[in-house]
Enzyme design. Structure first.
Site, PDB file in Angstrom:
ATOM      1  N   TYR A  22       0.491 -34.360 -56.103  1.00  0.00           N
ATOM      2  CA  TYR A  22       1.836 -34.542 -55.544  1.00  0.00           C
ATOM      3  C   TYR A  22       2.243 -36.003 -55.353  1.00  0.00           C
ATOM      4  O   TYR A  22       3.372 -36.266 -54.922  1.00  0.00           O
ATOM      5  CB  TYR A  22       1.946 -33.785 -54.211  1.00  0.00           C
ATOM      6  CG  TYR A  22       1.737 -32.295 -54.365  1.00  0.00           C
ATOM      7  CD1 TYR A  22       2.657 -31.517 -55.072  1.00  0.00           C
ATOM      8  CD2 TYR A  22       0.617 -31.656 -53.839  1.00  0.00           C
ATOM      9  CE1 TYR A  22       2.469 -30.154 -55.246  1.00  0.00           C
ATOM     10  CE2 TYR A  22       0.421 -30.297 -53.992  1.00  0.00           C
ATOM     11  CZ  TYR A  22       1.343 -29.551 -54.700  1.00  0.00           C
ATOM     12  OH  TYR A  22       1.163 -28.196 -54.873  1.00  0.00           O
ATOM     13  N   ALA A  76       4.755 -22.884 -51.629  1.00  0.00           N
ATOM     14  CA  ALA A  76       3.903 -21.710 -51.863  1.00  0.00           C
ATOM     15  C   ALA A  76       4.689 -20.400 -51.813  1.00  0.00           C
ATOM     16  O   ALA A  76       4.313 -19.419 -52.470  1.00  0.00           O
ATOM     17  CB  ALA A  76       2.765 -21.679 -50.851  1.00  0.00           C
TER      18      ALA A  76
END
Ligand code: DQA
Length: 147
Positions: A22, A76
């Site tokens: 990330y 998620a």
């Protein structure tokens, strides 16, 4: 033009969280990037991040009649949340999905996007730039639609 920018769970941990995937820039930097992008395009925006599915659903419902478009990185919940998909379908506000990483090249469990089923487009694997592309896409789409 008013856009709602939604970020899901653990994105507030950017910079600390799995930097190889990330990146090292933190969430504050992402928020600043989004605000600067919107300001440069003359777009009003509200940013909302939550680690809670229901809070994201509430925010999507509250967007009805208020926002012209939504940019969402459900994180998620992308891969699990029928509730977020249903909320996006309920309000039917033009929405674009963003993922910092290229989920298509990651684990099998990341290969389904429920939210994506209610989105006009998905940008993935472009880091912060994905949010800019999503904002520009919505601007062009909404201007075209209203012309
Ligand atoms: C993510 C990808 C998801 O699979 C993951 O659960 C995230 C972040 C991304 O931006 O690349 O939390 O949405």
């Amino acid at each position: 033009m008013k856009l709602l920018i939604l970020n899901g769970p653990n994105l507030n941990m950017l910079g600390v969280r799995e930097p190889a995937i990330y990146g090292r820039q933190d969430f504050k930097a992402l928020e600043a990037f989004i605000r600067e992008t919107c300001a440069a395009e003359g777009i009003e925006c509200e940013l909302f991040q939550s680690n809670h599915e229901g809070a994201l659903v509430d925010k999507i419902q509250e967007a009805w009649g208020v926002f012209d478009g939504i940019v969402i990185n459900p994180a998620a919940y992308t891969h699990t949340s029928v509730a977020i998909l249903d909320a996006l379908k309920a309000v039917s506000i033009p929405t674009v999905e963003v993922h910092l990483s290229d989920v298509s090249r990651r684990e099998d469990f990341r290969q389904v996007s429920y939210a994506g089923m209610a989105c006009l487009k998905t940008y993935m694997g472009l880091g912060f730039e994905g949010y800019r592309r999503a904002i520009l896409f919505l601007k062009e789409y909404l201007e075209g639609r209203d012309a």
